[in-house]
Scaffold this active site. Structure first.
Site, PDB file in Angstrom:
ATOM      1  N   ARG A  20       0.861  -1.187   0.000  1.00  0.00           N
ATOM      2  CA  ARG A  20       0.000   0.000   0.000  1.00  0.00           C
ATOM      3  C   ARG A  20       0.896   1.234   0.000  1.00  0.00           C
ATOM      4  NH1 ARG A  20      -2.745   2.945   4.789  1.00  0.00           N
ATOM      5  NH2 ARG A  20      -3.855   4.507   3.589  1.00  0.00           N
TER       6      ARG A  20
ATOM      7  N   HIS B 221      -2.725  10.976   0.890  1.00  0.00           N
ATOM      8  CA  HIS B 221      -2.178  10.748   2.227  1.00  0.00           C
ATOM      9  C   HIS B 221      -1.537  12.076   2.663  1.00  0.00           C
ATOM     10  CE1 HIS B 221      -0.823   7.283   5.018  1.00  0.00           C
ATOM     11  NE2 HIS B 221      -0.492   8.400   5.640  1.00  0.00           N
TER      12      HIS B 221
ATOM     13  N   GLU C  39      -7.242   8.556   6.232  1.00  0.00           N
ATOM     14  CA  GLU C  39      -7.493   9.269   7.488  1.00  0.00           C
ATOM     15  C   GLU C  39      -7.945  10.717   7.310  1.00  0.00           C
ATOM     16  OE1 GLU C  39      -4.225   8.739  10.203  1.00  0.00           O
ATOM     17  OE2 GLU C  39      -4.398   6.565  10.173  1.00  0.00           O
TER      18      GLU C  39
ATOM     19  N   ASN D 267      -7.269   1.733  10.032  1.00  0.00           N
ATOM     20  CA  ASN D 267      -5.936   2.019  10.572  1.00  0.00           C
ATOM     21  C   ASN D 267      -6.075   2.021  12.082  1.00  0.00           C
ATOM     22  OD1 ASN D 267      -5.326   2.483   7.910  1.00  0.00           O
ATOM     23  ND2 ASN D 267      -4.785   4.640   8.148  1.00  0.00           N
TER      24      ASN D 267
ATOM     25  N   TYR E 290      -4.062   1.711  15.869  1.00  0.00           N
ATOM     26  CA  TYR E 290      -2.819   1.713  16.655  1.00  0.00           C
ATOM     27  C   TYR E 290      -3.070   1.490  18.141  1.00  0.00           C
ATOM     28  CZ  TYR E 290      -0.522   3.225  12.463  1.00  0.00           C
ATOM     29  OH  TYR E 290      -0.032   3.255  11.189  1.00  0.00           O
TER      30      TYR E 290
ATOM     31  N   GLU F  70      -3.523  -0.213   8.245  1.00  0.00           N
ATOM     32  CA  GLU F  70      -2.331   0.173   9.006  1.00  0.00           C
ATOM     33  C   GLU F  70      -2.441  -0.395  10.411  1.00  0.00           C
ATOM     34  OE1 GLU F  70      -1.334   4.384   9.228  1.00  0.00           O
ATOM     35  OE2 GLU F  70      -1.784   4.655   7.096  1.00  0.00           O
TER      36      GLU F  70
HETATM   37  C1  FCB Z   1      -1.156   7.115  10.765  1.00  0.00           C
HETATM   38  C2  FCB Z   1      -0.752   7.662   9.418  1.00  0.00           C
HETATM   39  C3  FCB Z   1       0.588   7.187   8.948  1.00  0.00           C
HETATM   40  C4  FCB Z   1       1.591   7.076  10.072  1.00  0.00           C
HETATM   41  C5  FCB Z   1       1.022   6.313  11.237  1.00  0.00           C
HETATM   42  C6  FCB Z   1       1.975   6.124  12.376  1.00  0.00           C
HETATM   43  O1  FCB Z   1      -2.039   7.998  11.369  1.00  0.00           O
HETATM   44  O2  FCB Z   1      -1.703   7.326   8.438  1.00  0.00           O
HETATM   45  O3  FCB Z   1       1.022   8.043   7.928  1.00  0.00           O
HETATM   46  O4  FCB Z   1       2.024   8.327  10.427  1.00  0.00           O
HETATM   47  O5  FCB Z   1      -0.135   6.944  11.695  1.00  0.00           O
END
Ligand code: FCB
Length: 452
Positions: free
Chosen positions: A82, A126, A171, A297, A299, A357
């Site tokens: 990607r 992006h 995002e 995405n 985290y 992500e």
């Molecule tokens: C996300 C972004 C990516 C990267 C990660 C850690 O929010 O899409 O570009 O910065 O975080």
């Protein structure tokens, strides 16, 4: 299945395994071969905006080293990659004049990926808006959405014979609310009205791009990548529960609801309490263009706290002093990925989900033997994949997973400090060193299961 039982974490054989990057974070060559200036070029060149005064001027120099990078991807056994396309590399003024060398770059990249047996997944936006469009009002201006549809047309006409997976946006919450309200990202503005208009025009540009891409790339799968999270109140108080509803509304529902054809969530419209004259007739229908997949995405979870509750009761570092955290302070909470996937499926039922992500920053070092050993990243990825496998086993149509990131790269306002890659980049020499997580991930991809 207990989360410790990794032998059960099995994925179907057609599961899409990949890694992700974005143009501004890796390409460099910020002013080469006719590329126009982007808002990130401008932002990084403004003193005081980025940690350490870092810029994406050179980044991972991927614009020149893409052959080596594709060879590494092949060696690691990636099935998909990607990447994002730099809008000002194709259209230096944002619309109108096409920069052929920019198109040539992506043509070569896509051909090399296909030769290597790697499926390209292209993101159109992006965050690197052409500065020329920002000068005319940026995303708060409706004309930017029109320009975006033209750019989507150019990109998909040029690459759509070979690229069959597209995400117009990455995002949009970050673009709109961090770029135009919090001001920590380009263009660095701080206006709620601008942020709300920006969010709408991002979604509108996306909605207009979807049929354009489908027309130019027959049989294309089109989706969107959103930053999504579970939201947990910091304390049992009513005030924190209310803060959690608002946070969920802002980050998740403000984007998911209109994409799912439900319009903007009314509780949030009331919460913002602002007129929304930019929503014109037909816009919500355009935004709700059916998608082939939702890109997630993920985290960390988000802990919501209200200022009305004393800090000692709801300040996350106080309440969770022993939380496991990555090098950027994000809490590690893999089980919340399971919760998020289940919630998305239950509440929205998109045709398919992809984790577009997921990953972690750690302070990786090159050892005396020249290797980069990153057991904590392996542990992070392993636990998140186990959570994903659990959701899959319980019926969530999860079709793929992309680790963020292929390479250590430019982490926006944080500069080059955080290292998210499964491949280490020595920025002084541009030497790439696959970390132990990259070799571990290769075994996962080969066997379609979470290995130790
Ligand atoms: C996300 C972004 C990516 C990267 C990660 C850690 O929010 O899409 O570009 O910065 O975080």
């Amino acid at each position: 299945m207990s989360s410790a039982d990794s032998s059960q974490a099995v994925f179907p054989k057609e599961f899409i395994w990949g890694a992700a990057t974005s143009s501004y974070q890796i390409e460099g060559a910020w002013n080469e071969d006719g590329k126009g200036e982007s808002i990130w070029d401008r932002f990084c060149h403004t003193p005081g905006r980025i940690a350490n005064g870092d810029t994406g001027d050179v980044a991972c120099d991927h614009y020149h080293r893409w052959r080596e990078d594709v060879a590494l991807m092949r060696e690691l056994g990636l099935r998909a990659y990607r990447f994002s396309i730099s809008w000002p590399r194709l259209l230096p003024e944002g619309r109108g004049r096409v920069n052929q060398p920019g198109l040539d770059f992506y043509n070569r990249l896509v051909d090399a990926l296909l030769d290597a047996g790697i499926t390209p997944f292209a993101t159109l936006y992006h965050w690197d808006l052409p500065q020329a469009l920002q000068d005319k009002g940026g995303w708060p201006a409706r004309a930017t959405a029109e320009a975006f549809a033209e750019y989507a047309d150019l990109a998909s006409r040029s690459l759509g014979d070979r690229v069959k997976h597209w995400m117009p946006l990455n995002e949009p919450w970050v673009s709109a609310f961090i770029g135009y309200l919090e001001g920590r990202h380009a263009p660095g503005h701080t206006s709620l009205d601008e942020a709300l208009a920006a969010a709408h025009h991002l979604l509108l540009g996306h909605g207009w791009a979807v049929p354009v891409i489908r027309h130019n790339a027959p049989s294309a799968q089109v989706g969107i990548a959103l930053n999504l999270t579970t939201v947990v109140p910091a304390s049992p108080s009513q005030a924190d529960a209310e803060a959690a509803r608002v946070r969920d509304g802002l980050i998740n529902r403000w984007f998911l609801d209109p994409l799912a054809g439900r319009g903007y969530p009314q509780d949030m419209v009331r919460h913002f309490g602002r007129p929304m004259p930019f929503v014109q007739s037909g816009d919500l229908e355009a935004i709700a263009a059916p998608l082939n997949f939702l890109g997630v995405n993920y985290y960390a979870r988000t802990i919501a706290r209200s200022d009305a509750v004393p800090e000692s009761e709801n300040d996350p570092p106080t309440v969770l002093p022993n939380a496991e955290r990555t090098a950027v302070g994000w809490e590690v909470c893999p089980e919340e990925l399971y919760e998020l996937l289940m919630r998305l499926h239950r509440d929205y039922a998109f045709r398919a989900l992809l984790i577009t992500e997921n990953g972690a920053a750690y302070d990786d070092q090159v050892g005396p033997d020249g290797r980069v050993d990153d057991p904590r990243r392996i542990s992070y990825l392993k636990r998140h994949l186990q959570a994903a496998a659990r959701a899959l086993a319980e019926g969530v149509p999860l079709r793929g997973y992309f680790v963020w990131s292929l390479l250590d790269n430019f982490e926006w306002a944080l500069g080059y400090g955080p290292r998210f890659g499964i491949i280490y980049v020595d920025y002084a020499t541009q030497r790439r060193i696959p970390k132990s997580s990259a070799y571990w991930y290769r075994r996962v991809m080969e066997s379609n299961r979470v290995v130790d």
